[in-house]
Design a protein around this motif. Structure first.
Motif, PDB file in Angstrom:
ATOM      1  N   SER A  13      -7.985  -7.395   0.164  1.00  0.00           N
ATOM      2  CA  SER A  13      -9.246  -8.110   0.327  1.00  0.00           C
ATOM      3  C   SER A  13     -10.054  -7.939  -0.967  1.00  0.00           C
ATOM      4  N   TYR A  14     -11.087  -8.731  -1.132  1.00  0.00           N
ATOM      5  CA  TYR A  14     -11.877  -8.630  -2.364  1.00  0.00           C
ATOM      6  C   TYR A  14     -12.536  -7.253  -2.475  1.00  0.00           C
ATOM      7  N   GLU A  15     -12.958  -6.700  -1.359  1.00  0.00           N
ATOM      8  CA  GLU A  15     -13.595  -5.375  -1.376  1.00  0.00           C
ATOM      9  C   GLU A  15     -12.589  -4.315  -1.819  1.00  0.00           C
ATOM     10  N   GLU A  16     -11.352  -4.395  -1.329  1.00  0.00           N
ATOM     11  CA  GLU A  16     -10.318  -3.448  -1.737  1.00  0.00           C
ATOM     12  C   GLU A  16      -9.929  -3.647  -3.199  1.00  0.00           C
ATOM     13  N   PHE A  17     -10.059  -4.883  -3.649  1.00  0.00           N
ATOM     14  CA  PHE A  17      -9.599  -5.272  -4.980  1.00  0.00           C
ATOM     15  C   PHE A  17     -10.564  -4.856  -6.086  1.00  0.00           C
ATOM     16  N   LYS A  18     -11.820  -4.585  -5.748  1.00  0.00           N
ATOM     17  CA  LYS A  18     -12.864  -4.410  -6.755  1.00  0.00           C
ATOM     18  C   LYS A  18     -12.597  -3.262  -7.711  1.00  0.00           C
ATOM     19  N   ASN A  19     -12.142  -2.117  -7.199  1.00  0.00           N
ATOM     20  CA  ASN A  19     -11.945  -0.943  -8.057  1.00  0.00           C
ATOM     21  C   ASN A  19     -10.478  -0.884  -8.491  1.00  0.00           C
ATOM     22  N   PHE A  20     -10.238  -1.143  -9.773  1.00  0.00           N
ATOM     23  CA  PHE A  20      -8.875  -1.250 -10.281  1.00  0.00           C
ATOM     24  C   PHE A  20      -8.107   0.065 -10.112  1.00  0.00           C
ATOM     25  N   ALA A  21      -8.656   1.173 -10.612  1.00  0.00           N
ATOM     26  CA  ALA A  21      -7.948   2.453 -10.577  1.00  0.00           C
ATOM     27  C   ALA A  21      -7.681   2.907  -9.149  1.00  0.00           C
ATOM     28  N   ASP A  22      -8.648   2.683  -8.265  1.00  0.00           N
ATOM     29  CA  ASP A  22      -8.474   3.093  -6.872  1.00  0.00           C
ATOM     30  C   ASP A  22      -7.354   2.308  -6.202  1.00  0.00           C
ATOM     31  N   TYR A  23      -7.246   1.020  -6.531  1.00  0.00           N
ATOM     32  CA  TYR A  23      -6.214   0.229  -5.859  1.00  0.00           C
ATOM     33  C   TYR A  23      -4.820   0.569  -6.391  1.00  0.00           C
ATOM     34  N   ILE A  24      -4.731   0.895  -7.666  1.00  0.00           N
ATOM     35  CA  ILE A  24      -3.447   1.361  -8.210  1.00  0.00           C
ATOM     36  C   ILE A  24      -3.025   2.647  -7.492  1.00  0.00           C
ATOM     37  N   ALA A  25      -3.984   3.564  -7.322  1.00  0.00           N
ATOM     38  CA  ALA A  25      -3.685   4.820  -6.626  1.00  0.00           C
ATOM     39  C   ALA A  25      -3.277   4.555  -5.173  1.00  0.00           C
ATOM     40  N   TYR A  26      -3.938   3.586  -4.537  1.00  0.00           N
ATOM     41  CA  TYR A  26      -3.591   3.272  -3.150  1.00  0.00           C
ATOM     42  C   TYR A  26      -2.154   2.749  -3.054  1.00  0.00           C
ATOM     43  N   MET A  27      -1.770   1.850  -3.951  1.00  0.00           N
ATOM     44  CA  MET A  27      -0.410   1.304  -3.909  1.00  0.00           C
ATOM     45  C   MET A  27       0.615   2.414  -4.134  1.00  0.00           C
ATOM     46  N   GLU A  28       0.313   3.339  -5.017  1.00  0.00           N
ATOM     47  CA  GLU A  28       1.238   4.446  -5.255  1.00  0.00           C
ATOM     48  C   GLU A  28       1.318   5.366  -4.044  1.00  0.00           C
ATOM     49  N   SER A  29       0.210   5.489  -3.316  1.00  0.00           N
ATOM     50  CA  SER A  29       0.254   6.299  -2.092  1.00  0.00           C
ATOM     51  C   SER A  29       1.166   5.670  -1.044  1.00  0.00           C
ATOM     52  N   ARG A  30       1.386   4.377  -1.175  1.00  0.00           N
ATOM     53  CA  ARG A  30       2.301   3.664  -0.279  1.00  0.00           C
ATOM     54  C   ARG A  30       3.732   3.655  -0.822  1.00  0.00           C
ATOM     55  N   GLY A  31       3.943   4.235  -2.002  1.00  0.00           N
ATOM     56  CA  GLY A  31       5.281   4.303  -2.581  1.00  0.00           C
ATOM     57  C   GLY A  31       5.673   3.102  -3.416  1.00  0.00           C
ATOM     58  N   ALA A  32       4.697   2.271  -3.804  1.00  0.00           N
ATOM     59  CA  ALA A  32       5.021   1.052  -4.553  1.00  0.00           C
ATOM     60  C   ALA A  32       5.663   1.355  -5.901  1.00  0.00           C
ATOM     61  N   HIS A  33       5.308   2.492  -6.502  1.00  0.00           N
ATOM     62  CA  HIS A  33       5.807   2.831  -7.840  1.00  0.00           C
ATOM     63  C   HIS A  33       7.293   3.161  -7.846  1.00  0.00           C
ATOM     64  N   LYS A  34       7.849   3.464  -6.689  1.00  0.00           N
ATOM     65  CA  LYS A  34       9.253   3.880  -6.644  1.00  0.00           C
ATOM     66  C   LYS A  34      10.207   2.751  -7.018  1.00  0.00           C
ATOM     67  N   ALA A  35       9.779   1.512  -6.844  1.00  0.00           N
ATOM     68  CA  ALA A  35      10.611   0.365  -7.233  1.00  0.00           C
ATOM     69  C   ALA A  35      10.431   0.019  -8.706  1.00  0.00           C
ATOM     70  N   GLY A  36       9.385   0.563  -9.334  1.00  0.00           N
ATOM     71  CA  GLY A  36       9.118   0.274 -10.739  1.00  0.00           C
ATOM     72  C   GLY A  36       8.312  -0.980 -10.972  1.00  0.00           C
ATOM     73  N   LEU A  37       8.108  -1.785  -9.925  1.00  0.00           N
ATOM     74  CA  LEU A  37       7.429  -3.072 -10.046  1.00  0.00           C
ATOM     75  C   LEU A  37       6.782  -3.411  -8.711  1.00  0.00           C
ATOM     76  N   VAL A  38       5.610  -4.029  -8.765  1.00  0.00           N
ATOM     77  CA  VAL A  38       4.923  -4.442  -7.545  1.00  0.00           C
ATOM     78  C   VAL A  38       4.259  -5.785  -7.793  1.00  0.00           C
ATOM     79  N   LYS A  39       4.177  -6.588  -6.735  1.00  0.00           N
ATOM     80  CA  LYS A  39       3.471  -7.870  -6.816  1.00  0.00           C
ATOM     81  C   LYS A  39       2.161  -7.772  -6.055  1.00  0.00           C
ATOM     82  N   ILE A  40       1.109  -8.368  -6.635  1.00  0.00           N
ATOM     83  CA  ILE A  40      -0.200  -8.422  -5.983  1.00  0.00           C
ATOM     84  C   ILE A  40      -0.629  -9.881  -5.902  1.00  0.00           C
TER      85      ILE A  40
END
Length: 501
Positions: free
Chosen positions: A24-51
């Motif tokens: 959502s736009y509210e979730e999207f506003k803080n760049f560093a926080d959203y990167i950290a959130y995706m990594e908490s979901r394991g997105a970094h393990k594939a080496g690539l993520v789509k947003i």
């Protein structure tokens, strides 16, 4: 529509899938926080993520009418691919003539270079690998600039607020395409070969307009396996440079990866979508047709261990090297002294069983940092130009001979440090030849007879005037500030080509 396929589909732990996020736009506003959130979901393990960004996020309100975008591509490259059976090398030949964006679009849409007819993305992918060595496409890569609005404050690729900004804050250095934005204009079959980002950083790529991109990605945990395969297939290149994959010339097809049991994923990025690559995430891909994308690098605290152990290409002067000093000092102070001594033992984040010391910094570089710090304390509030370096204590300078040494910093710039021996100041403003040859016993002369600055000016001018040069030179750095002027991060070879008819 996006497609996703991977080898070894049965085990998520062996080959993590590329995730797609719709914030959502509210979730999207803080760049560093959203990167950290995706990594908490394991997105970094594939080496690539789509947003898929929220509809409220509009990076360019005026749209993408090419007729109204007045942009010049200074050095398009022609991509010549050689090889066979899924193993290729890509040579990026820099063109002599610049092109406008409109000219590039017209060429991309011409009969020779346009996207072939195809049923779906899978059919187009087959056509890509079947015809990869035919009809070399152009790629407008590494074009300095941005298509985003200047007043865009949310996810503005040209000014992301991450810890990578410390390179600019602490050293006053901009690295084009790394902590500034680059534009990429592609056509059918223009490609990016297998590589990780400079210093194994994160990257962000936003496809502003046009045809899709197909991405291939290797999970970071399997990055060493890809390297070993590439080393065996391109042994000569590996012998010449142990970081040759950073030359962005190595192309290996999915078929070959499957034959060697290398897990990989693929996904298609469409206009308006964002791709994020993670540290040590090998990726490659190709463009489906004329399009325009914007990209840059960024960093987080998690990246620091990757950066300290990133492979460095030493055979090319234009390769990006970033000093890790500021990051270790700010975020790992308890390890700083051991790291300076080359005794910071640990493991690469993707090699948990392999303990080794992180590479120590360049000695001269950090000696200069320390000397400048001590000198500033001695001088009180007196200012000193950035890029200048002097001995930290004039009264202890006792070199036998005058020396000029150039320290090649890990920021891909050069700083000149002139070490000068103390000399007695004669009655006149210029030292005589006898005084220049005075023995070391002259050190007993009182401090009042030394004028370090005036001697430095005189001697540097003499060295400059003694240089063999038939024409007068121009000082390109009058303020002492060193700026990275790298234009191309692709390996290029400049050839003189005939003008197009």
């Amino acid at each position: 529509m996006s497609t996703r396929l991977s080898f070894d589909d049965g085990d998520q732990n062996t080959n993590p899938r590329i995730m797609t996020f719709r914030p959502s736009y509210e979730e999207f506003k803080n760049f560093a926080d959203y990167i950290a959130y995706m990594e908490s979901r394991g997105a970094h393990k594939a080496g690539l993520v789509k947003i898929i960004p929220p509809v409220e996020w509009i990076p360019r309100k005026s749209g993408y009418d090419i007729e109204n975008i007045n942009m010049t591509i200074p050095a398009p490259i022609n991509q010549v691919v050689t090889g066979a059976h899924g193993v290729y090398q890509q040579f990026n030949i820099q063109q002599r003539r610049q092109m406008t964006l409109r000219q590039f679009r017209d060429k991309a849409n011409s009969e020779m270079f346009q996207t072939p007819r195809h049923i779906d993305y899978e059919d187009l992918e087959r056509k890509y690998w079947k015809n990869i060595t035919y009809i070399s496409p152009d790629y407008a890569a590494d074009v300095k600039g941005s298509l985003s609005d200047e007043d865009l404050d949310v996810w503005n690729i040209g000014r992301l607020d991450t810890i990578l900004n410390l390179v600019n804050t602490d050293y006053g250095i901009e690295i084009d395409g790394v902590n500034t934005a680059y534009l990429y204009f592609g056509m059918w079959k223009s490609s990016f070969a297998w590589h990780t980002e400079d210093m194994d950083l994160y990257s962000i790529n936003y496809l502003h307009f046009g045809a899709p991109k197909t991405w291939y990605a290797i999970p970071p945990a399997h990055g060493r396996r890809l390297e070993k395969l590439a080393n065996s297939l391109f042994n000569e290149n590996h012998q010449e440079c142990n970081a040759y994959l950073r030359h962005k010339m190595t192309m290996i097809s999915p078929k070959v990866l499957r034959q060697h049991n290398i897990p990989y994923n693929k996904i298609t990025q469409e206009a308006g979508e964002i791709m994020i690559t993670f540290p040590f995430g090998y990726h490659a891909g190709f463009n489906h047709g004329f399009n325009g994308a914007e990209s840059t690098n960024f960093a987080s605290k998690r990246w620091i261990e990757y950066g300290k152990r990133a492979s460095i290409c030493k055979c090319r002067s234009d390769m990006v090297k970033i000093s890790m000093e500021t990051f270790v000092r700010h975020f790992q102070p308890e390890r700083y002294q051991n790291w300076l001594r080359g005794e910071d033992y640990g493991n690469h984040p993707e090699e948990p069983g392999k303990i080794c010391a992180a590479a120590a910094p360049t000695i001269n570089e950090y000696k200069m940092i320390e000397e400048r710090t001590q000198l500033s304390k001695l001088k009180g509030n007196s200012a000193q130009k950035r890029g200048c370096s002097m001995p930290n204590d004039i009264e202890e300078a006792n070199d036998d001979d005058d020396k000029a040494s150039v320290a090649s910093s890990s920021l891909n710039t050069k700083q000149v440090m002139v070490k000068l021996r103390k000399m007695p100041m004669p009655a006149s403003n210029e030292a005589t030849s006898d005084e220049k040859a005075a023995p070391s016993s002259s050190a007993a002369i009182t401090k009042e007879k030394y004028d370090f600055n005036s001697i430095a000016v005189v001697r540097v001018k003499r060295l400059w005037n003694a240089l063999p040069c038939t024409e007068n030179g121009t000082n390109l750095l009058p303020n002492g500030v060193v700026k990275n002027t790298k234009r191309m991060r692709f390996q290029t070879k400049v050839l003189t080509l005939d003008d197009d008819e």
